[in-house]
Write a protein that holds these residues in place. Structure first.
Motif, PDB file in Angstrom:
ATOM      1  N   ARG A  50       0.816  -1.223   0.000  1.00 44.56           N
ATOM      2  CA  ARG A  50       0.000   0.000   0.000  1.00 44.56           C
ATOM      3  C   ARG A  50       0.845   1.265   0.000  1.00 44.56           C
ATOM      4  N   ASP A  51       2.045   1.216   0.575  1.00 41.90           N
ATOM      5  CA  ASP A  51       2.910   2.404   0.599  1.00 41.90           C
ATOM      6  C   ASP A  51       3.664   2.607  -0.712  1.00 41.90           C
ATOM      7  N   GLY A  52       3.422   1.731  -1.692  1.00 44.83           N
ATOM      8  CA  GLY A  52       4.076   1.843  -3.000  1.00 44.83           C
ATOM      9  C   GLY A  52       5.379   1.084  -3.112  1.00 44.83           C
ATOM     10  N   ALA A  53       5.828   0.448  -2.035  1.00 50.37           N
ATOM     11  CA  ALA A  53       7.064  -0.338  -2.092  1.00 50.37           C
ATOM     12  C   ALA A  53       6.853  -1.528  -3.032  1.00 50.37           C
ATOM     13  N   ILE A  54       7.800  -1.728  -3.932  1.00 51.46           N
ATOM     14  CA  ILE A  54       7.745  -2.830  -4.898  1.00 51.46           C
ATOM     15  C   ILE A  54       8.750  -3.890  -4.465  1.00 51.46           C
ATOM     16  N   TYR A  55       8.286  -5.116  -4.306  1.00 55.84           N
ATOM     17  CA  TYR A  55       9.145  -6.236  -3.928  1.00 55.84           C
ATOM     18  C   TYR A  55       9.255  -7.205  -5.095  1.00 55.84           C
ATOM     19  N   THR A  56      10.470  -7.598  -5.405  1.00 52.50           N
ATOM     20  CA  THR A  56      10.712  -8.619  -6.422  1.00 52.50           C
ATOM     21  C   THR A  56      10.676  -9.970  -5.728  1.00 52.50           C
ATOM     22  N   LEU A  57       9.773 -10.850  -6.182  1.00 49.12           N
ATOM     23  CA  LEU A  57       9.608 -12.160  -5.559  1.00 49.12           C
ATOM     24  C   LEU A  57      10.199 -13.288  -6.395  1.00 49.12           C
ATOM     25  N   ARG A  58      10.205 -13.118  -7.700  1.00 51.19           N
ATOM     26  CA  ARG A  58      10.782 -14.102  -8.615  1.00 51.19           C
ATOM     27  C   ARG A  58      11.515 -13.342  -9.710  1.00 51.19           C
ATOM     28  N   GLN A  59      12.551 -13.959 -10.232  1.00 51.26           N
ATOM     29  CA  GLN A  59      13.269 -13.381 -11.364  1.00 51.26           C
ATOM     30  C   GLN A  59      12.453 -13.624 -12.637  1.00 51.26           C
ATOM     31  N   HIS A  60      12.704 -12.833 -13.651  1.00 54.44           N
ATOM     32  CA  HIS A  60      11.908 -12.929 -14.889  1.00 54.44           C
ATOM     33  C   HIS A  60      12.012 -14.291 -15.566  1.00 54.44           C
ATOM     34  N   HIS A  61      13.115 -14.989 -15.395  1.00 49.21           N
ATOM     35  CA  HIS A  61      13.258 -16.299 -16.036  1.00 49.21           C
ATOM     36  C   HIS A  61      12.588 -17.422 -15.229  1.00 49.21           C
ATOM     37  N   GLU A  62      12.113 -17.106 -14.029  1.00 48.03           N
ATOM     38  CA  GLU A  62      11.451 -18.109 -13.193  1.00 48.03           C
ATOM     39  C   GLU A  62       9.955 -18.153 -13.503  1.00 48.03           C
ATOM     40  N   VAL A  63       9.445 -19.339 -13.745  1.00 46.73           N
ATOM     41  CA  VAL A  63       8.013 -19.506 -14.026  1.00 46.73           C
ATOM     42  C   VAL A  63       7.229 -19.146 -12.774  1.00 46.73           C
ATOM     43  N   GLY A  64       6.206 -18.327 -12.951  1.00 46.94           N
ATOM     44  CA  GLY A  64       5.362 -17.933 -11.837  1.00 46.94           C
ATOM     45  C   GLY A  64       4.306 -18.980 -11.525  1.00 46.94           C
ATOM     46  N   ALA A  65       3.501 -18.674 -10.520  1.00 47.53           N
ATOM     47  CA  ALA A  65       2.368 -19.515 -10.139  1.00 47.53           C
ATOM     48  C   ALA A  65       1.234 -18.560  -9.787  1.00 47.53           C
ATOM     49  N   HIS A  66       0.692 -17.900 -10.822  1.00 46.28           N
ATOM     50  CA  HIS A  66      -0.285 -16.840 -10.578  1.00 46.28           C
ATOM     51  C   HIS A  66      -1.476 -16.868 -11.526  1.00 46.28           C
ATOM     52  N   CYS A  67      -1.381 -17.551 -12.672  1.00 42.49           N
ATOM     53  CA  CYS A  67      -2.498 -17.569 -13.622  1.00 42.49           C
ATOM     54  C   CYS A  67      -2.425 -18.858 -14.442  1.00 42.49           C
ATOM     55  N   ARG A  68      -3.234 -19.821 -14.052  1.00 41.27           N
ATOM     56  CA  ARG A  68      -3.220 -21.135 -14.708  1.00 41.27           C
ATOM     57  C   ARG A  68      -3.317 -20.993 -16.221  1.00 41.27           C
ATOM     58  N   GLY A  69      -2.420 -21.692 -16.907  1.00 41.35           N
ATOM     59  CA  GLY A  69      -2.388 -21.678 -18.359  1.00 41.35           C
ATOM     60  C   GLY A  69      -1.515 -20.576 -18.948  1.00 41.35           C
ATOM     61  N   TYR A  70      -1.085 -19.618 -18.115  1.00 48.12           N
ATOM     62  CA  TYR A  70      -0.297 -18.484 -18.602  1.00 48.12           C
ATOM     63  C   TYR A  70       1.019 -18.295 -17.844  1.00 48.12           C
ATOM     64  N   ASN A  71       1.314 -19.146 -16.897  1.00 46.90           N
ATOM     65  CA  ASN A  71       2.503 -18.960 -16.072  1.00 46.90           C
ATOM     66  C   ASN A  71       3.816 -19.028 -16.851  1.00 46.90           C
ATOM     67  N   ARG A  72       3.864 -19.809 -17.916  1.00 42.73           N
ATOM     68  CA  ARG A  72       5.105 -19.993 -18.684  1.00 42.73           C
ATOM     69  C   ARG A  72       5.348 -18.882 -19.702  1.00 42.73           C
ATOM     70  N   CYS A  73       4.416 -17.926 -19.809  1.00 45.41           N
ATOM     71  CA  CYS A  73       4.572 -16.851 -20.795  1.00 45.41           C
ATOM     72  C   CYS A  73       4.197 -15.490 -20.220  1.00 45.41           C
ATOM     73  N   SER A  74       4.373 -15.337 -18.898  1.00 40.96           N
ATOM     74  CA  SER A  74       3.936 -14.083 -18.282  1.00 40.96           C
ATOM     75  C   SER A  74       4.734 -13.748 -17.033  1.00 40.96           C
ATOM     76  N   LEU A  75       4.598 -12.495 -16.643  1.00 39.38           N
ATOM     77  CA  LEU A  75       5.079 -12.038 -15.344  1.00 39.38           C
ATOM     78  C   LEU A  75       3.854 -11.644 -14.536  1.00 39.38           C
ATOM     79  N   GLY A  76       3.813 -12.033 -13.279  1.00 43.45           N
ATOM     80  CA  GLY A  76       2.696 -11.713 -12.403  1.00 43.45           C
ATOM     81  C   GLY A  76       3.040 -10.565 -11.474  1.00 43.45           C
ATOM     82  N   ILE A  77       2.146  -9.584 -11.426  1.00 44.98           N
ATOM     83  CA  ILE A  77       2.316  -8.393 -10.590  1.00 44.98           C
ATOM     84  C   ILE A  77       1.092  -8.300  -9.691  1.00 44.98           C
ATOM     85  N   CYS A  78       1.289  -8.274  -8.390  1.00 42.69           N
ATOM     86  CA  CYS A  78       0.180  -8.235  -7.443  1.00 42.69           C
ATOM     87  C   CYS A  78       0.271  -6.972  -6.598  1.00 42.69           C
TER      88      CYS A  78
END
Length: 162
Positions: A50-78
């Protein structure tokens, strides 16, 4: 952790944490909640408090776990929030989150100009086959605002206010 080729990134997917605007949802809590669901760590690449601080949780080459069917071709921002006090989907982004998200999207578009900026709900299945994802077809309301409208100037390549 599985890896992907950053050249294959086709989507920048915006999510909300589905917490109320007054609920503190720390990075540690996000990590614990995702691990309790069987993930190695939080599934997003970025988390914006909420204070605008941005945290990096995974590197861009790491597959996310945020949107089924799209994890291997996307970056997830929450972003932290997305629900009003009655737990209804609501755009709860603070001014600081709006600025941080805009800044992050502009930076990511320079790295991945081919990537579409979408909300999680925009990738729901088109159940009636009309070529549009309507609210009645959303699997979930995440990120609780219309990404296409909010970031149309970035999507069209017009830059931003930075």
């Amino acid at each position: 952790m599985e890896t992907m080729n950053p050249a294959d990134i086709r989507y920048l997917i915006i999510h909300c944490s589905a917490t109320t605007s007054r609920q503190d949802y720390s990075l540690a809590r996000l990590e614990r909640d995702h691990q309790s669901r069987g993930f190695e760590s939080a599934g997003y690449h970025y988390y914006i408090r909420r204070d605008g601080a941005i945290y990096t949780l995974r590197q861009h080459h790491e597959v996310g776990a945020h949107c089924r069917g799209y994890n291997r071709c996307s970056l997830g921002i929450c972003y932290e929030g997305g629900l009003d006090e009655r737990r209804r989907p609501t755009d709860t982004r603070t001014v600081e989150q709006r600025w941080a998200l805009e800044h992050l999207l502009l930076m990511l578009r320079t790295l991945y100009p081919q990537a579409q900026i979408v909300g999680h709900r925009d990738l729901s299945p088109d159940l009636d086959g009309d070529g549009r994802i309507m609210p009645r077809e959303w699997i979930k309301a995440c990120p609780s605002f219309d990404v296409g409208t909010a970031y149309s100037y970035i999507i069209r390549g017009e830059g931003g206010v930075l």
